[in-house]
Design a protein around this motif. Structure first.
Motif, mmCIF file in Angstrom:
data_model
loop_
_atom_site.group_PDB
_atom_site.id
_atom_site.type_symbol
_atom_site.label_atom_id
_atom_site.label_comp_id
_atom_site.label_asym_id
_atom_site.label_seq_id
_atom_site.Cartn_x
_atom_site.Cartn_y
_atom_site.Cartn_z
ATOM 1 N N PRO A 326 12.094 -8.164 -22.069
ATOM 2 C CA PRO A 326 13.111 -9.195 -21.882
ATOM 3 C C PRO A 326 12.927 -10.371 -22.839
ATOM 4 O O PRO A 326 13.902 -11.008 -23.229
ATOM 5 N N CYS A 391 5.734 -14.304 -22.516
ATOM 6 C CA CYS A 391 5.687 -13.110 -21.667
ATOM 7 C C CYS A 391 5.918 -13.468 -20.205
ATOM 8 O O CYS A 391 5.333 -14.409 -19.690
ATOM 9 N N CYS A 397 6.766 -3.131 -20.509
ATOM 10 C CA CYS A 397 6.058 -2.522 -21.626
ATOM 11 C C CYS A 397 5.000 -1.545 -21.133
ATOM 12 O O CYS A 397 4.898 -0.417 -21.619
ATOM 13 N N VAL A 408 -0.047 -6.201 -20.488
ATOM 14 C CA VAL A 408 -0.051 -7.389 -19.622
ATOM 15 C C VAL A 408 -1.477 -7.913 -19.455
ATOM 16 O O VAL A 408 -1.721 -9.118 -19.511
HETATM 17 S S1 SF4 Z 1 5.344 -7.817 -19.709
HETATM 18 FE FE1 SF4 Z 1 5.754 -6.714 -21.601
HETATM 19 S S2 SF4 Z 1 7.932 -6.303 -21.550
HETATM 20 FE FE2 SF4 Z 1 7.563 -7.895 -20.039
HETATM 21 S S3 SF4 Z 1 7.859 -9.837 -21.127
HETATM 22 FE FE3 SF4 Z 1 5.694 -9.358 -21.298
HETATM 23 S S4 SF4 Z 1 5.521 -8.225 -23.208
HETATM 24 FE FE4 SF4 Z 1 7.675 -8.214 -22.679
#
Ligand code: SF4
Ligand code: HEM
Ligand code: SF4
Lengths: 729, 259
Positions: A326, A391, A397, A408
């Protein structure tokens, strides 16, 4: 001449193998130099089992069935063809050489032909897919192609890898064609060269029957040599370029899947990985054991655990993560793929590959250094702080990554260092952290207001410690949570859930002022100390009232208390209100009654990341909506496990969103596109974020928690008993 | 030079306000802490300490033993050491008593620059810096939105409704800073751990040579006659309007209110 070719093939092979071994050793050293990653090697049996099934089933390849099938065929053909490379050396000297034992066995030969042809088709598919996605910015200075998951992937490497596979497969097929042709020429070998052994190539081989056998033999020898040379060039190039992870993934990806965080095969979501200090999980209760110069989180590349370094080296550059991020999709500089690749190149200690660095630059994601040095600070030096703080920890992801990369956890580790060592973070966190530490909630409101939500209810809400002494005396302990206690929308949801529990005759109690924030925002902002301070306080409170299970209305509380407190030695069963309400409806303890015909409407459901992806609950809220007679559920473009974040996770709720477009607004666009009148959700953070997006539009769908819709339906039955009788008949 | 930042241990602004038997304000609430406004003083003092070669920063507080936690917080933010003046005899002191104790402590610590917040968040009188400057016979630079020190001169910018003015005075001096002076830093966990090794010294009136009869309830010049709670605010009147028909109603309301 054969001998000469053989000598060339062997010489090239020795050089290539030497390069490859050197590359493998380099990678081994690089990855081995990481910090401990405890628990990632065992239990061996379980890990091996998962690895084999996960890879053979391609279970973690999400969506894109064509790419998945094509890749599966390519992978299997690679495995099958390794032995044929070994025998190719013999074939250079003797074109009739065969693999011992299985060589002339029809089953083996059929398999080979099938997968060679299949592999060739599949590689053309992968090639075409790649061609159709441009991977470079049209204008290197600023533009970036949002839609391409390959943006920033090293284009030539992908093509090179694919071309090698295609060339090898062509060689295998050419050799089969010529071998079948030459065998079919002689009566004594005619059977061995027939379609029984060469089911596909035999028919093509007939075209060459007119050629003299010697020519066919020379053809076989040349093809065998070429096959060896192509394979060895690949091996050498790959050995030379250790950051060519699109090639290395076929070895490292396997290891990475073996060493994945969750041995049960689920993605590395839910709880954040514990913060390791000298290989041991940090615990705020044993500060005295802490080493003088202990450091927290990850500031430089070598402070990552080896499993993280293996992650970076395994990335296939497929861009599935980037495709659903996002942050990336709303114009922020964070792409989980580019983030991973930047760290990969940094770990390799070499010049950052220009493709990646140019991509980082054009996305505004690169750190300050023109060419980051080996000991550069990762945040600021290699990537810009905006990458890190963009993030939302939505987990898309991680959920998408077919090689189980744990983005994450990496992001949180970097944030921990920024906060706990450098004290550098978005300005708004000053207030957040202060509020959490002094008031026990992110809003900084007084603890004595925690029960305000219950004012005016026509029944009493018992508070543990005051009205009830122990959790044993009630069916449920309702954990209200900070949003549920202080935010206007959240308070209404808490009231709705309390009313529903009351109407269903469920005995429940709350903790009142004894609650403090679950700590989710602190943890995801990288403030592990504050998180653990809050968590241990709650754990003590639970212990003093004998609380072992709670019902929550917030997906973040669900995740913290249910999934993360376990890391601090607690063990609670946490249910989300949608799960409890769903059960009460099924058991007939709540009856939902339909509104008049003209109030029937379409409803779309927004999956909260911490309920859906992080905790796997996609069904309970949808079943609740399905139980509403007036509602027709329509799904948004992104839903379920590929749902899009509201923008409020990862402590982003508390910061301004000044780069790109707003995530909540992009999500509201998707909701609007369904034409639904209502967006239902099941987390106060989502309700706040989407509510904000709706408030700035003229005609946006109404945003509401599922609980309100259920309560409205139940109340209709109470005011209009005839109606209820109707629906029950 | 020793910079001294003054800090007060106060009930959190979210706590219920409590009063002692003698009607003085309760200092130890459920979540008492370093006064938020004093964090700005610590922040500015820290900044000046970094800017001035050879400067050290001591945080000073007068209060009950529990006030150590306020000093600890200031140490986490980066102060070098801390001094708490605590003595039964001080309890119930008014602002004059507090200033007397502070000035004795500052003299004995040989401070060269005192940085205070603009006001406490509990009693909120905002006069201690002035009384202190008077007692020390030092110049006072109050309500600073920005402070700098150069060549033995302290310079501040004070911003108010009428505009901004720059004032300077020779050191030693007392400076009080406002909440516009710059966000207080959030100590990193490393800083928190490092602060565990720093010490908080406690001093009594005897240590400072202050006569116990000069402070405390007995000698307070301010007498609290009564304390009471503000009545809860009544719910306001909500006028719901979809078609503009409520204009008259609002005008009437305003007219009545301004009469
Ligand atoms: S968790 Fe992954 S997909 Fe979600 S904002 Fe962070 S980097 Fe992007
Ligand atoms: C063992 C032999 C393997 C071979 C020969 C192989 C080969 C390839 C090739 C040629 C590509 C295409 C490059 C591109 O266009 O991006 C590719 C991509 C990929 N591989 Fe493999 N691979 C192997 C194993 C694996 C394993 C074990 C995994 C995961 C567990 C994996 C995951 C992927 C992914 C995710 C992609 C990107 C596909 C996409 O475009 O979406 N591969 N692989
Ligand atoms: S991190 Fe995973 S999903 Fe993202 S590009 Fe690399 S392999 Fe693909």
């Amino acid at each position: 001449m054969k001998v000469l070719l053989f000598v060339i093939a062997v010489a090239v092979s020795i050089a290539a193998v030497a390069l490859f071994v050197r590359g493998a050793l380099t990678l081994y050293r690089l990855i081995g130099a990481g910090q401990p990653s405890p628990g990632r090697l065992g239990p061996v049996g379980k890990r091996l089992g998962n690895m084999v099934t996960e890879i053979l089933s391609h279970r973690r390849f999400r969506a894109r069935p064509l790419v998945k099938a094509a890749h599966w065929v390519v992978m299997v053909s690679f495995i099958l063809l390794v032995p044929t490379l070994a025998i190719a050396y013999a074939q250079v000297l003797d074109p009739y050489a065969e693999l011992p034992i299985i060589g002339g066995w029809p089953v083996w030969q059929w398999l080979l032909e099938l997968f060679s042809v299949g592999g060739l088709v599949a590689i053309v598919v992968l090639f075409t897919v790649r061609l159709r996605h441009p991977s470079e910015p049209e204008d290197a200075a600023g533009a970036r192609d949002w839609r391409s998951r390959f943006f920033g992937s090293t284009r030539w490497q992908g093509y090179f890898v694919e071309a090698v596979i295609a060339a090898v497969l062509v060689c295998v097929l050419v050799m089969h064609v010529l071998t079948s042709a030459v065998l079919a020429r002689y009566p004594e070998t005619a059977e061995a060269g027939s379609w029984v052994h060469y089911p596909l190539t035999f028919w093509v081989g007939q075209l060459f029957w007119s050629l003299p056998p010697v020519a066919l033999e020379i053809g076989i020898v040349v093809a065998a040599t070429f096959k060896i040379l192509v394979s060895m060039v690949w091996l050498g190039v790959v050995g030379y370029a250790t950051t060519m992870s699109v090639a290395w993934h076929r070895f490292l990806g396997v290891l990475n899947v073996y060493a994945r965080r969750e041995t049960d095969g689920t993605p590395a979501l839910g709880a954040a990985a514990p913060m390791l200090v000298d290989g041991k999980a940090f615990d705020i209760r044993d500060l005295d054991d802490l080493d003088e110069d202990a450091t927290f989180g990850v500031g430089k590349i070598e402070e990552f655990g080896w499993k993280s370094l293996l992650d970076f080296a395994s990335c296939t550059e497929c861009g599935r993560c980037q495709d659903l991020c996002p942050a990336w999709n709303t114009g922020k500089p964070l792409s989980p793929k580019l983030f991973t690749l930047a760290l990969r190149d940094q770990a390799a200690g070499m010049e950052h590959s220009l493709d990646i660095f140019a991509a980082l630059k054009s996305a505004g994601a690169a750190g300050e250094l023109a060419a980051p040095t080996r000991d550069a600070d990762l945040v600021g030096g290699v990537i810009s702080p905006d990458v890190l703080w963009s993030c939302t920890t939505c987990g898309a992801c991680v959920d998408q990554c077919p090689v189980d990369i744990e983005h994450v956890d990496h992001i949180i580790d970097l944030r921990r260092h920024e906060v706990m060592v450098k004290s550098e973070f978005p300005e708004e966190f000053n207030g957040l952290f202060g509020n959490l530490e002094t008031k026990g909630n992110p809003w900084g409101l007084p603890p004595r207001d925690r029960m305000d939500w219950a004012k005016g209810l026509d029944f009493d809400v018992p508070v543990l410690g005051t009205d009830v002494t122990s959790a044993d005396e009630v069916d449920h302990v309702l954990w209200v949570g900070c949003a549920g206690a202080y935010d206007e929308k959240g308070k209404k949801t808490t009231r709705a859930v309390a009313e529903l529990l009351h109407l269903a005759g469920v005995k429940f109690a709350v903790l009142g002022q004894a609650e403090t924030c679950c700590g989710d925002s602190a943890r995801r902002a990288g403030n592990e100390a504050t998180y653990q301070g809050l968590a241990t306080e709650n754990i003590e409170t639970f212990a003093s009232y004998g609380v072992e299970k709670v019902v929550v209305t917030c997906a973040h509380c669900l995740n913290s208390i249910g999934r993360e407190y376990g890391q601090l030695g607690a063990d609670y069963r946490v249910e989300h209100h949608t799960q409890v309400l769903n059960r009460l409806i099924r058991d007939g303890r709540l009856n939902v009654v339909a509104p008049p015909e003209d109030e029937r409407r379409q409803i779309t459901y927004h999956d909260p990341c911490y309920l859906g992806r992080h905790n796997g609950e996609y069904d309970a809220p949808r079943e609740l909506l399905a139980s509403l007679p007036e509602a027709e559920l329509v799904e948004m473009e992104h839903s379920g496990s590929s749902s899009m974040c509201c923008g409020g996770g990862g402590a982003r709720m508390w910061t301004e969103e000044s780069i790109g477009t707003r995530i909540n607004s992009a999500r509201m666009d998707e909701a609007e596109a369904t034409g639904a009148a209502t967006v239902a959700t099941a987390c106060p953070f989502c309700a706040i974020m989407l509510g904000d997006a709706a408030a700035s539009r003229d005609q946006a769908p109404a945003v509401t928690d599922v609980a309100h819709l259920v309560l409205a339906g139940v109340k209709r039955g109470l005011t209009n008993p005839t109606n209820e009788a109707e629906t029950e008949s | 030079m020793r910079i001294i930042a003054l800090v007060k241990y106060v009930p959190d602004s979210g706590d219920e306000v409590g009063f002692e038997a003698d009607l003085s304000l309760g200092r130890v609430g459920p979540s008492s802490r370093l006064s938020e406004l004093d964090e700005y003083a610590v922040e500015q003092a820290l900044r000046l300490r970094t800017e001035l070669a050879g400067a050290t920063l001591t945080v000073l507080s007068v209060g009950p033993a529990e006030a150590e936690s306020a000093l600890r917080k200031a140490l986490q933010m980066g102060a070098d050491d801390a001094v708490l003046v605590t003595d039964e005899a001080i309890a119930g002191s008014d602002v004059f008593g507090t200033a007397t104790v502070l000035s004795a402590a500052i003299r004995s610590l040989e401070g060269g620059l005192v940085v205070a917040g603009m006001s406490s968040t509990d009693a909120g009188l905002g006069v201690v810096p002035a009384l202190l400057a008077d007692s020390l016979c030092w110049p006072l630079l109050s309500q600073a939105a920005a402070v700098s020190v150069e060549a033995g001169l302290a310079k501040i910018a004070r911003v108010d409704e009428t505009g901004s003015r720059v004032v300077e005075a020779a050191l030693p001096a007392v400076v009080s800073v406002t909440d516009q002076s710059g966000e207080p830093r959030y100590p990193s966990f490393k800083d928190v751990l490092a602060a565990k090794k720093k010490s908080v010294a406690t001093l009594t009136l005897a240590d400072l040579g202050v006569d116990a009869s000069a402070v405390g309830v007995g000698s307070a010049r301010v007498e609290v006659l009564a304390v009471g709670r503000n009545p809860d605010r009544a719910a306001g009147r909500v006028i719901v309007d979809v078609d503009g028909s409520s204009v008259d109603e609002i005008v009437d309301f305003l007219a009545a209110a301004t009469k």
